[in-house]
Scaffold this active site. Structure first.
Site, PDB file in Angstrom:
ATOM      1  N   HIS A  15       0.839  -1.202   0.000  1.00  0.00           N
ATOM      2  CA  HIS A  15       0.000   0.000   0.000  1.00  0.00           C
ATOM      3  C   HIS A  15       0.870   1.246   0.000  1.00  0.00           C
ATOM      4  CE1 HIS A  15       0.590   0.896   4.378  1.00  0.00           C
ATOM      5  NE2 HIS A  15       0.680  -0.416   4.480  1.00  0.00           N
ATOM      6  N   ASP A  71      -0.697   4.234   0.637  1.00  0.00           N
ATOM      7  CA  ASP A  71      -1.299   5.181   1.567  1.00  0.00           C
ATOM      8  C   ASP A  71      -0.617   5.083   2.919  1.00  0.00           C
ATOM      9  OD1 ASP A  71      -2.568   2.602   1.888  1.00  0.00           O
ATOM     10  OD2 ASP A  71      -4.084   3.571   3.154  1.00  0.00           O
ATOM     11  N   ASP A 121       6.521   1.875   6.848  1.00  0.00           N
ATOM     12  CA  ASP A 121       5.212   1.270   6.546  1.00  0.00           C
ATOM     13  C   ASP A 121       4.542   1.978   5.382  1.00  0.00           C
ATOM     14  OD1 ASP A 121       2.897  -0.226   6.726  1.00  0.00           O
ATOM     15  OD2 ASP A 121       2.103   0.908   8.428  1.00  0.00           O
ATOM     16  N   GLU A 167      -5.220   0.702   2.534  1.00  0.00           N
ATOM     17  CA  GLU A 167      -4.888  -0.252   3.586  1.00  0.00           C
ATOM     18  C   GLU A 167      -4.992   0.379   4.966  1.00  0.00           C
ATOM     19  OE1 GLU A 167      -2.658  -2.853   6.299  1.00  0.00           O
ATOM     20  OE2 GLU A 167      -2.332  -0.732   5.888  1.00  0.00           O
ATOM     21  N   GLU A 168      -4.593   1.645   5.069  1.00  0.00           N
ATOM     22  CA  GLU A 168      -4.644   2.329   6.357  1.00  0.00           C
ATOM     23  C   GLU A 168      -6.032   2.909   6.638  1.00  0.00           C
ATOM     24  OE1 GLU A 168      -2.366   1.888   8.298  1.00  0.00           O
ATOM     25  OE2 GLU A 168      -0.391   1.912   7.337  1.00  0.00           O
ATOM     26  N   GLU A 218       4.686  -5.738   4.275  1.00  0.00           N
ATOM     27  CA  GLU A 218       4.497  -5.058   5.559  1.00  0.00           C
ATOM     28  C   GLU A 218       5.772  -5.145   6.408  1.00  0.00           C
ATOM     29  OE1 GLU A 218       2.141  -3.269   6.864  1.00  0.00           O
ATOM     30  OE2 GLU A 218       0.583  -3.508   5.340  1.00  0.00           O
ATOM     31  N   HIS A 248       4.132   4.337  12.084  1.00  0.00           N
ATOM     32  CA  HIS A 248       3.044   5.162  12.617  1.00  0.00           C
ATOM     33  C   HIS A 248       3.518   6.165  13.672  1.00  0.00           C
ATOM     34  CE1 HIS A 248      -0.474   2.292  11.352  1.00  0.00           C
ATOM     35  NE2 HIS A 248       0.470   2.375  10.429  1.00  0.00           N
TER      36      HIS A 248
END
Length: 392
Positions: free
Chosen positions: A77, A79, A110, A142-143, A171, A360
């Site tokens: 992903h 995003d 990520d 995905e997020e 991931e 994150h």
């Protein structure tokens, strides 16, 4: 636009991706960056845009090189989660600065760097030639809700008869050092929203009211006290956590009319979302029968537990990681959910990427050397795969 120079530099691709502020649901040019690198290699790039009522429209990218089997798919992903408190960052989250051997920026861990590493690896293999197909399944959701991304892309591929033989998700799986962990499965997740209804009244006249709080607390006590299981060979024990309790009562002399709570269960393959829903409702019914009152309960399963049984495919990835890093990876099912939960219904899926220590967080970063080594690992995986070392 000028064609990127060969061989592809995974760090340069990662920098280009991070400089696209693609906070879900925005694409911000990230997919165009990938197209710019993939199209010159002969990849057919297809944008897949999906929408659903109440959710944002999402742009996704499916890129495939070759048309034959075996078909190796890399899923990921572009995003990213929001920056959060900007003052907590010591760098511009979308400048992709390199400092002291580390690449900083939202998505560095990520998982834009992993996507970059795979593109670089695919370029090396494509130049030498191979028999089969390589594809990238890249979502921008995905997020976010996970509704208009990977799941719908896979459904579209299936509807037109396009099959994937094996899938690697990039991931960030590693815990302390690159190469220490491969994810061969994930626990499932179910949320439950509980509201217990009573009768509001004055605290001095409890006989005229029906306080829902004791009933709610007893429900939560019994749910929390129950041992769901002791784990399995590949999964840690399932766990239920109370995540919110809310009465919303600002008065000290009023018995509230309702009380609410939310629970989450992360569960292994001894359970399903349906079986846990049934068990929780049984507990709630029992408490209600004993204490009175009424309740409403809604659940939502964000993913079922699954495992790709360790075998030739996971061994291929483990051997590649050990060859490059010198570390023998642990096969794990820990962590939260990922889009692998959708892929597992279509193909054997394993997850492997960078370390997850800063994902994150403010000042999210990845080691420059790790990005280069991850590209080497992915290249080794691809070469081994098309040599038939994964049952391909």
């Amino acid at each position: 636009m000028t064609q990127p120079a060969l061989p592809y530099d995974p760090l340069g691709i990662a920098v280009d991706l991070i400089r696209c502020p693609s906070v879900t649901p925005a694409d911000a040019g990230a997919l165009a960056v990938l197209e710019r690198y993939l199209a010159p290699l002969g990849f057919t790039c297809e944008r897949m845009r999906f929408s659903a009522e109440g959710t944002p429209d999402i742009d996704n990218l499916y890129a495939r090189l070759g048309s034959g089997q075996p078909h190796f798919c890399f899923a990921g992903h572009t995003d990213v989660v929001p920056v959060g408190e900007a003052s907590a960052w010591t760098v511009d989250p979308f400048a992709a600065d390199v400092k002291a051997g580390r690449l900083y920026g939202r998505g560095a861990a990520d998982m834009k760097s992993a996507i970059a590493a795979f593109v670089a690896a695919a370029q090396r293999v494509a130049v030498d030639g191979f028999q089969g197909s390589i594809s990238l399944l890249i979502t921008g959701d995905e997020e976010g809700p996970g509704i208009n991304g990977t799941k719908k892309m896979l459904e579209r591929l299936a509807a037109r008869g396009e099959t994937i033989d094996h899938c690697l998700v990039g991931e960030p799986t590693c815990v302390e050092r690159l190469g220490d962990t491969i994810k061969v499965g994930r626990r499932g997740s179910i949320n439950g929203w509980l509201t217990v209804t009573g009768t509001q009244g004055h605290v001095a006249y409890p006989q005229l009211a029906d306080n829902p709080v004791p009933t709610l607390l007893e429900m939560l006590r019994r749910l929390d006290a129950h041992l769901l299981d002791e784990g399995t060979d590949h999964f840690q024990p399932s766990n239920l956590e109370v995540t919110t309790v809310d009465v919303g009562n600002t008065a000290t002399n009023v018995i509230p009319g309702s009380a609410r709570a939310t629970v989450n269960i992360r569960f292994n393959d001894l359970h399903t979302g349906a079986s846990l829903d049934k068990w929780m409702r049984c507990v709630l019914d029992t408490v209600t029968a004993e204490m009175g009152g009424s309740y409403t309960f809604k659940t939502s399963v964000s993913g079922e537990a699954f495992i790709t049984e360790p075998g030739a495919f996971s061994a291929l990835i483990a051997e590649a990681a050990k060859e490059v890093t010198g570390i023998t990876p642990e096969l794990s099912t820990t962590g939260g959910t990922s889009d692998a939960r959708f892929i597992r219904a279509h193909a054997p899926v394993v997850e492997f990427g960078l370390t997850n220590q800063t994902m994150h967080k403010a000042d999210e970063n990845a080691g420059v050397d790790d990005i280069a080594r991850l590209a080497d690992i992915y290249e080794t995986v691809l070469r081994g795969y098309f040599a038939g070392r994964a049952g391909a």
